[in-house]
Scaffold this motif. Structure first.
Motif, PDB file in Angstrom:
ATOM      1  N   GLU A 105       0.851  -1.196   0.000  1.00 36.94           N
ATOM      2  CA  GLU A 105       0.000   0.000   0.000  1.00 36.94           C
ATOM      3  C   GLU A 105       0.877   1.232   0.000  1.00 36.94           C
ATOM      4  O   GLU A 105       1.907   1.259   0.655  1.00 36.94           O
ATOM      5  CB  GLU A 105      -0.891  -0.023   1.253  1.00 36.94           C
ATOM      6  N   SER A 106       0.471   2.248  -0.739  1.00 38.57           N
ATOM      7  CA  SER A 106       1.104   3.556  -0.678  1.00 38.57           C
ATOM      8  C   SER A 106       0.045   4.587  -1.016  1.00 38.57           C
ATOM      9  O   SER A 106      -0.728   4.403  -1.966  1.00 38.57           O
ATOM     10  CB  SER A 106       2.274   3.655  -1.661  1.00 38.57           C
ATOM     11  N   GLY A 107      -0.001   5.654  -0.235  1.00 38.92           N
ATOM     12  CA  GLY A 107      -1.035   6.650  -0.467  1.00 38.92           C
ATOM     13  C   GLY A 107      -0.683   7.999   0.107  1.00 38.92           C
ATOM     14  O   GLY A 107       0.408   8.220   0.625  1.00 38.92           O
ATOM     15  N   THR A 108      -1.639   8.895   0.002  1.00 43.77           N
ATOM     16  CA  THR A 108      -1.534  10.233   0.561  1.00 43.77           C
ATOM     17  C   THR A 108      -2.626  10.360   1.616  1.00 43.77           C
ATOM     18  O   THR A 108      -3.800  10.566   1.278  1.00 43.77           O
ATOM     19  CB  THR A 108      -1.694  11.307  -0.536  1.00 43.77           C
ATOM     20  N   ALA A 109      -2.248  10.203   2.877  1.00 41.42           N
ATOM     21  CA  ALA A 109      -3.232  10.169   3.962  1.00 41.42           C
ATOM     22  C   ALA A 109      -3.799  11.545   4.295  1.00 41.42           C
ATOM     23  O   ALA A 109      -4.914  11.652   4.781  1.00 41.42           O
ATOM     24  CB  ALA A 109      -2.617   9.533   5.207  1.00 41.42           C
ATOM     25  N   GLY A 110      -3.032  12.598   4.044  1.00 44.71           N
ATOM     26  CA  GLY A 110      -3.517  13.940   4.348  1.00 44.71           C
ATOM     27  C   GLY A 110      -3.005  14.414   5.693  1.00 44.71           C
ATOM     28  O   GLY A 110      -2.232  13.728   6.343  1.00 44.71           O
ATOM     29  N   PRO A 111      -3.394  15.536   6.174  1.00 44.52           N
ATOM     30  CA  PRO A 111      -4.423  16.404   5.594  1.00 44.52           C
ATOM     31  C   PRO A 111      -3.937  17.226   4.402  1.00 44.52           C
ATOM     32  O   PRO A 111      -4.736  17.782   3.669  1.00 44.52           O
ATOM     33  CB  PRO A 111      -4.814  17.321   6.742  1.00 44.52           C
ATOM     34  N   THR A 112      -2.610  17.302   4.205  1.00 43.71           N
ATOM     35  CA  THR A 112      -2.114  18.051   3.068  1.00 43.71           C
ATOM     36  C   THR A 112      -1.720  17.091   1.961  1.00 43.71           C
ATOM     37  O   THR A 112      -1.621  15.878   2.173  1.00 43.71           O
ATOM     38  CB  THR A 112      -0.893  18.913   3.456  1.00 43.71           C
ATOM     39  N   GLY A 113      -1.468  17.618   0.788  1.00 44.49           N
ATOM     40  CA  GLY A 113      -1.080  16.791  -0.345  1.00 44.49           C
ATOM     41  C   GLY A 113      -0.491  17.655  -1.426  1.00 44.49           C
ATOM     42  O   GLY A 113       0.054  18.721  -1.161  1.00 44.49           O
ATOM     43  N   GLY A 114      -0.652  17.208  -2.649  1.00 47.51           N
ATOM     44  CA  GLY A 114      -0.101  17.934  -3.783  1.00 47.51           C
ATOM     45  C   GLY A 114      -1.157  18.196  -4.834  1.00 47.51           C
ATOM     46  O   GLY A 114      -2.344  17.967  -4.615  1.00 47.51           O
ATOM     47  N   ALA A 115      -0.701  18.622  -6.001  1.00 47.39           N
ATOM     48  CA  ALA A 115      -1.609  19.028  -7.065  1.00 47.39           C
ATOM     49  C   ALA A 115      -2.032  17.882  -7.983  1.00 47.39           C
ATOM     50  O   ALA A 115      -3.019  17.998  -8.698  1.00 47.39           O
ATOM     51  CB  ALA A 115      -0.959  20.132  -7.891  1.00 47.39           C
ATOM     52  N   ASN A 118      -2.539  11.535  -7.581  1.00 45.18           N
ATOM     53  CA  ASN A 118      -1.946  10.595  -6.633  1.00 45.18           C
ATOM     54  C   ASN A 118      -1.357  11.281  -5.400  1.00 45.18           C
ATOM     55  O   ASN A 118      -0.920  10.602  -4.472  1.00 45.18           O
ATOM     56  CB  ASN A 118      -0.892   9.722  -7.310  1.00 45.18           C
ATOM     57  N   ARG A 119      -1.339  12.588  -5.391  1.00 51.43           N
ATOM     58  CA  ARG A 119      -0.862  13.325  -4.213  1.00 51.43           C
ATOM     59  C   ARG A 119      -2.023  14.014  -3.487  1.00 51.43           C
ATOM     60  O   ARG A 119      -1.815  14.765  -2.546  1.00 51.43           O
ATOM     61  CB  ARG A 119       0.185  14.362  -4.630  1.00 51.43           C
ATOM     62  N   THR A 120      -3.233  13.758  -3.926  1.00 53.84           N
ATOM     63  CA  THR A 120      -4.418  14.316  -3.293  1.00 53.84           C
ATOM     64  C   THR A 120      -4.747  13.504  -2.043  1.00 53.84           C
ATOM     65  O   THR A 120      -4.758  12.264  -2.095  1.00 53.84           O
ATOM     66  CB  THR A 120      -5.620  14.265  -4.269  1.00 53.84           C
ATOM     67  N   PRO A 121      -5.009  14.161  -0.906  1.00 56.48           N
ATOM     68  CA  PRO A 121      -5.381  13.398   0.289  1.00 56.48           C
ATOM     69  C   PRO A 121      -6.539  12.433  -0.005  1.00 56.48           C
ATOM     70  O   PRO A 121      -7.515  12.801  -0.663  1.00 56.48           O
ATOM     71  CB  PRO A 121      -5.807  14.482   1.283  1.00 56.48           C
TER      72      PRO A 121
END
Length: 172
Positions: A105-115, A118-121
């Motif tokens: 598993e790999s993800g963007t948990a948040g609360p921040t992220g990117g544009a 795949n970088r969106t929370p």
């Protein structure tokens, strides 16, 4: 009753453990944004030592280099979690730990992220490596709640693992 694992994971954990025991198969884990929840949840099942080969929480690129066959070149080219990233981690860890399956598993948990998507929370990619194939899936929770996303990422990874276990027959 204990509050761990999260109640929504218990039914799927029971099914995974039962299926692995019946088939005399094993699992290992490579996780990032779920932060160890996948491994800890599998280990919470009584008799886990029969089915669980090991796991890695590969939260940093440095840990991937040290433990999962990642290279400096891969780190330089890294643009966030993708199905290619989790496929690589799953294959490498399965080969190292000699498990029947590895769930990654790999993800963007948040609360921040990117544009990028795949970088969106709330975005996560999953892979399950078997001796013959790698099965992948992506989810988007639509939430920036870090803790909730970590549990949802673990749930998604475990659901994919169960689907693969139920539809394949493996021999190492």
């Amino acid at each position: 009753m204990s509050t761990f694992p999260p109640p929504e994971l218990r039914p799927i954990l029971d099914k995974i453990a039962k299926a692995l025991r019946e088939k005399n198969e094993t699992v290992s884990v490579a996780e990032t944004a779920a932060g160890g929840i996948i491994s800890a949840s599998l280990l919470s099942v009584p008799g886990a030592s029969q089915i669980y080969k090991g796991g890695l929480t590969l939260y940093t690129l440095e840990s991937r280099i040290a433990y999962a066959g990642w290279t400096e070149e891969m780190s330089k080219a890294y643009r966030g979690p993708t199905t290619d990233v989790v496929s690589f981690l799953a294959k490498n860890v399965r080969n190292s730990l000699k498990s029947t399956y590895t769930v990654a598993e790999s993800g963007t948990a948040g609360p921040t992220g990117g544009a990028t998507r795949n970088r969106t929370p709330g975005y996560a990619a999953f892979a399950v490596s078997t001796v013959d194939n790698v099965h992948v899936q992506e989810i988007e929770t639509g939430s920036a709640d870090r803790g909730r996303n970590m549990i949802d990422f673990a749930s998604g990874a475990l659901q994919l693992l169960l689907e693969v276990i139920q539809t394949t027959s493996q021999k190492l």
